[in-house]
Design a protein around this motif. Sequence first.
Motif, PDB file in Angstrom:
ATOM      1  N   LEU A 423      31.436 -25.385 -30.263  1.00 19.77           N
ATOM      2  CA  LEU A 423      32.491 -24.670 -30.664  1.00 19.77           C
ATOM      3  C   LEU A 423      33.569 -25.286 -30.772  1.00 19.77           C
ATOM      4  CD1 LEU A 423      33.094 -21.595 -31.412  1.00 19.77           C
ATOM      5  CD2 LEU A 423      33.537 -21.508 -28.977  1.00 19.77           C
ATOM      6  N   GLU A 424      34.441 -25.336 -31.942  1.00 17.27           N
ATOM      7  CA  GLU A 424      35.774 -25.874 -32.073  1.00 17.27           C
ATOM      8  C   GLU A 424      36.690 -25.387 -30.684  1.00 17.27           C
ATOM      9  OE1 GLU A 424      36.641 -28.516 -33.931  1.00 17.27           O
ATOM     10  OE2 GLU A 424      35.127 -28.381 -35.649  1.00 17.27           O
ATOM     11  N   GLY A 425      37.464 -26.354 -30.294  1.00 20.99           N
ATOM     12  CA  GLY A 425      38.286 -26.170 -29.290  1.00 20.99           C
ATOM     13  C   GLY A 425      38.030 -26.033 -27.846  1.00 20.99           C
ATOM     14  N   THR A 426      36.668 -26.358 -27.761  1.00 19.15           N
ATOM     15  CA  THR A 426      36.063 -26.260 -26.384  1.00 19.15           C
ATOM     16  C   THR A 426      35.776 -27.659 -26.136  1.00 19.15           C
ATOM     17  OG1 THR A 426      33.725 -25.873 -27.216  1.00 19.15           O
ATOM     18  CG2 THR A 426      35.161 -23.824 -26.484  1.00 19.15           C
ATOM     19  N   PRO A 427      35.785 -28.162 -24.819  1.00 17.28           N
ATOM     20  CA  PRO A 427      35.362 -29.433 -24.602  1.00 17.28           C
ATOM     21  C   PRO A 427      33.886 -29.993 -24.629  1.00 17.28           C
ATOM     22  CG  PRO A 427      35.846 -28.459 -22.669  1.00 17.28           C
ATOM     23  CD  PRO A 427      36.147 -27.440 -23.740  1.00 17.28           C
ATOM     24  N   VAL A 428      33.522 -31.100 -24.791  1.00 19.03           N
ATOM     25  CA  VAL A 428      32.228 -31.693 -24.809  1.00 19.03           C
ATOM     26  C   VAL A 428      32.207 -32.544 -23.487  1.00 19.03           C
ATOM     27  CG1 VAL A 428      30.405 -32.961 -25.795  1.00 19.03           C
ATOM     28  CG2 VAL A 428      31.616 -31.513 -27.187  1.00 19.03           C
ATOM     29  N   ARG A 429      31.245 -32.069 -22.474  1.00 16.42           N
ATOM     30  CA  ARG A 429      31.223 -32.932 -21.315  1.00 16.42           C
ATOM     31  C   ARG A 429      29.927 -33.947 -21.113  1.00 16.42           C
ATOM     32  NH1 ARG A 429      30.739 -28.737 -18.435  1.00 16.42           N
ATOM     33  NH2 ARG A 429      28.650 -28.847 -17.636  1.00 16.42           N
ATOM     34  N   VAL A 430      30.488 -35.091 -20.792  1.00 16.74           N
ATOM     35  CA  VAL A 430      29.193 -36.159 -20.749  1.00 16.74           C
ATOM     36  C   VAL A 430      29.131 -36.414 -19.078  1.00 16.74           C
ATOM     37  CG1 VAL A 430      28.622 -38.331 -21.141  1.00 16.74           C
ATOM     38  CG2 VAL A 430      29.547 -36.928 -22.998  1.00 16.74           C
ATOM     39  N   GLU A 431      28.255 -36.480 -18.535  1.00 11.67           N
ATOM     40  CA  GLU A 431      27.991 -36.748 -17.103  1.00 11.67           C
ATOM     41  C   GLU A 431      26.924 -37.623 -16.728  1.00 11.67           C
ATOM     42  OE1 GLU A 431      27.264 -33.380 -14.581  1.00 11.67           O
ATOM     43  OE2 GLU A 431      28.321 -31.988 -16.055  1.00 11.67           O
ATOM     44  N   THR A 432      27.057 -38.765 -16.135  1.00 12.90           N
ATOM     45  CA  THR A 432      25.966 -39.598 -15.568  1.00 12.90           C
ATOM     46  C   THR A 432      25.990 -39.580 -14.102  1.00 12.90           C
ATOM     47  OG1 THR A 432      27.985 -41.476 -15.569  1.00 12.90           O
ATOM     48  CG2 THR A 432      26.385 -41.237 -17.445  1.00 12.90           C
ATOM     49  N   GLU A 433      24.895 -39.253 -13.530  1.00 13.30           N
ATOM     50  CA  GLU A 433      24.804 -39.044 -12.111  1.00 13.30           C
ATOM     51  C   GLU A 433      23.763 -39.879 -11.675  1.00 13.30           C
ATOM     52  OE1 GLU A 433      23.506 -35.579  -8.938  1.00 13.30           O
ATOM     53  OE2 GLU A 433      23.488 -35.164 -10.958  1.00 13.30           O
ATOM     54  N   GLY A 434      24.064 -40.911 -10.471  1.00 12.18           N
ATOM     55  CA  GLY A 434      22.974 -41.816  -9.985  1.00 12.18           C
ATOM     56  C   GLY A 434      22.312 -41.153  -8.739  1.00 12.18           C
ATOM     57  N   LEU A 435      21.056 -41.167  -8.976  1.00 11.75           N
ATOM     58  CA  LEU A 435      20.339 -40.463  -7.765  1.00 11.75           C
ATOM     59  C   LEU A 435      19.364 -41.738  -7.057  1.00 11.75           C
ATOM     60  CD1 LEU A 435      18.860 -37.277  -9.418  1.00 11.75           C
ATOM     61  CD2 LEU A 435      20.838 -37.472  -8.143  1.00 11.75           C
ATOM     62  N   GLU A 436      18.548 -41.510  -6.186  1.00 11.79           N
ATOM     63  CA  GLU A 436      17.882 -42.520  -5.395  1.00 11.79           C
ATOM     64  C   GLU A 436      16.860 -43.343  -6.267  1.00 11.79           C
ATOM     65  OE1 GLU A 436      14.704 -43.009  -1.660  1.00 11.79           O
ATOM     66  OE2 GLU A 436      15.510 -41.086  -2.075  1.00 11.79           O
ATOM     67  N   ALA A 437      16.205 -42.719  -7.282  1.00  9.09           N
ATOM     68  CA  ALA A 437      15.234 -43.588  -7.893  1.00  9.09           C
ATOM     69  C   ALA A 437      15.470 -43.425  -9.374  1.00  9.09           C
ATOM     70  CB  ALA A 437      13.488 -42.886  -7.745  1.00  9.09           C
ATOM     71  N   GLN A 438      16.406 -42.670  -9.907  1.00 12.56           N
ATOM     72  CA  GLN A 438      16.673 -42.479 -11.253  1.00 12.56           C
ATOM     73  C   GLN A 438      18.179 -42.216 -11.391  1.00 12.56           C
ATOM     74  OE1 GLN A 438      14.676 -39.169 -12.694  1.00 12.56           O
ATOM     75  NE2 GLN A 438      15.141 -37.890 -11.054  1.00 12.56           N
ATOM     76  N   VAL A 439      18.777 -42.372 -12.711  1.00 11.66           N
ATOM     77  CA  VAL A 439      19.999 -41.949 -13.207  1.00 11.66           C
ATOM     78  C   VAL A 439      19.881 -40.822 -14.123  1.00 11.66           C
ATOM     79  CG1 VAL A 439      22.184 -42.708 -13.996  1.00 11.66           C
ATOM     80  CG2 VAL A 439      20.612 -44.069 -12.512  1.00 11.66           C
ATOM     81  N   MET A 441      21.435 -38.485 -17.232  1.00  7.13           N
ATOM     82  CA  MET A 441      22.674 -38.323 -18.282  1.00  7.13           C
ATOM     83  C   MET A 441      22.740 -37.019 -18.789  1.00  7.13           C
ATOM     84  SD  MET A 441      23.044 -41.734 -20.532  1.00  7.13           S
ATOM     85  CE  MET A 441      21.358 -41.349 -21.790  1.00  7.13           C
ATOM     86  N   ARG A 442      23.556 -36.445 -18.904  1.00  6.31           N
ATOM     87  CA  ARG A 442      23.975 -34.869 -19.127  1.00  6.31           C
ATOM     88  C   ARG A 442      24.929 -34.730 -20.535  1.00  6.31           C
ATOM     89  NH1 ARG A 442      24.260 -33.972 -13.629  1.00  6.31           N
ATOM     90  NH2 ARG A 442      22.208 -33.129 -12.837  1.00  6.31           N
ATOM     91  N   VAL A 443      24.740 -34.035 -21.402  1.00  2.00           N
ATOM     92  CA  VAL A 443      25.753 -33.647 -22.301  1.00  2.00           C
ATOM     93  C   VAL A 443      25.782 -32.090 -22.555  1.00  2.00           C
ATOM     94  CG1 VAL A 443      26.541 -34.116 -24.697  1.00  2.00           C
ATOM     95  CG2 VAL A 443      25.200 -36.111 -23.447  1.00  2.00           C
ATOM     96  N   HIS A 444      27.115 -31.780 -22.327  1.00  2.54           N
ATOM     97  CA  HIS A 444      27.142 -30.044 -22.502  1.00  2.54           C
ATOM     98  C   HIS A 444      28.157 -29.842 -23.613  1.00  2.54           C
ATOM     99  CE1 HIS A 444      28.862 -26.247 -21.155  1.00  2.54           C
ATOM    100  NE2 HIS A 444      27.823 -25.902 -21.011  1.00  2.54           N
ATOM    101  N   ASN A 445      27.730 -28.584 -24.356  1.00  2.00           N
ATOM    102  CA  ASN A 445      28.836 -27.996 -25.272  1.00  2.00           C
ATOM    103  C   ASN A 445      28.687 -26.581 -25.116  1.00  2.00           C
ATOM    104  OD1 ASN A 445      26.135 -28.774 -26.856  1.00  2.00           O
ATOM    105  ND2 ASN A 445      27.387 -27.125 -28.106  1.00  2.00           N
TER     106      ASN A 445
END
Length: 527
Positions: A423-439, A441-445
């Motif tokens: 949606l125009e005017g709303t942010p797009v969020r990118v997250e990278t999270e390191g866990l014990e055995a994996q990493v 990546m999340r993309v939210h809109n």
Amino acid sequence: MSELERTFLVDAPPSRPLSLLLLEDSALDAQLISARFEEAGIPVRLERVDNRAGFTRALAACSFDLILSDYNVPGFDGLAALSAARSACPDTPFVFVSGALGEERAIELLKRGATDYVLKDRLDRLVPCVARALREAEGELRRKRAEAALRKSEERYALAIRATFDTIWDWDLETDFLHWNDTLHQVFGYTPEQFGSHPDQWAERVHPEERERVVQGLRGAIGSSAEHWMAEYRFLCADGAWRHVLDRGYIVREPGGRPVRMVGAMQDISERKRTEEERQRLLQEAHRRTEFEQQLMGIVSHDLRNPLSAILMAGTLLLRHQDTQPWQSRIVARIMSSAERAHRMIRDLLDFTQARLGGGLPVSPAPLDLHELAAQVVEEARTAHPGRELLLLRTGDGQGRWDADRIAQVLSNILGNALRHGLEGTPVRVETEGLEAQVLMRVHNQGAPIPPDLLPHLFEPLTRGGTRSGHSDRSIGLGLYIVRQIVLAHGGQVEVHSTAGEGTTFTVRLPRLADARPASTDEARST
């Protein structure tokens, strides 16, 4: 006591009294009869009646081993008693014990169903006569049971034949006589007379191309120690048509192993054969068509890269030229943008073709910090979309082994979708999270959710979601398919969650130590 009396009633030992029904109006004669059994050491349970009513009541239970009857009872003659007994208890032996009986009358009684007769002045014959009557009755009962069992077996056999619709054959190997059941006419159109009863007449109707193989296989099974034989071949019907049959036989052998008989069933499998051949034809046709389409796509997309590369190079040179006018720069920028979009489409087509023809996308893992890679991809997106707000969140350890170019392709594709459909005017969020055995990546809109009926097919090739009103869709529907292939090639997973209230979130799970292996099509479909 005679020897016959000593061997009396093997099936009725002394521990089980013999149950007798006696029709006798003389009490003295009844005592004499009972005494004969006592003298022979045979326990009996004797019930005496002296009239029609009592006799009829006793017969109702039909619980006696033997019926003894005088021929002359006041108001009730022997023939009437015999008739009543045969009607109520047809399997119970009936013996007349009477005074003088003429020969003709005795014969008539035996014809009417009496088991035997004993004269009262010859009671020494009573016990042997009873023993013989019981043995004959037991034999008759066993015969009836065997006949009943045989009838049931024949009924089951007939029903089984009717249910399977197989043609049953019975081959006497000693006489070479071959018998066929009635299904031969129903399935193949032959009457037994038309077909014949010799095995050679069957062999003549086996297809010439298969006759030698089938006949030799049959003779070989008979000549060996085998119990079973089976063959599949074409068989000539009465109307001249060839049908595929499955023929199976069981070989009956004597104790020494000599074959004496063979019984089998011939089943028409023509329809099954036609179905299987048609299925194979359609599979081959679909395989050839798919290969042609994929090869054509690969060739076209590969050949298009060269002219597009030339366009991009020329456009870059024009933009760097100092004498370029502003209006010229705008035109060149549009040319560059269109060429870059076409280049991305071709890259997707090449990846799709390679994934389908090669069994997956190859990757080359190397040490990589996923946090830094995400920052680079987000910065490039900010440059391309200056009017959109992009948030980047990084937590935990982002180190691992992945193919940097391929992972950047994954994140760019998902982020591009979020910017395009968000949606125009709303942010797009990118997250990278390191866990014990994996990493992760999340993309939210925020924006309209992905339709529920589309979610199960979102990562399939040539699948596109809805677009915002007024926004052109520049995707050919391969981006998310390629994303999934790349993630699977790293041993990871990709999933999506989309609702009207929470928005849409793509999550990629990547193990830290990824092996370089292409993801097979089966893996892609099962994940």
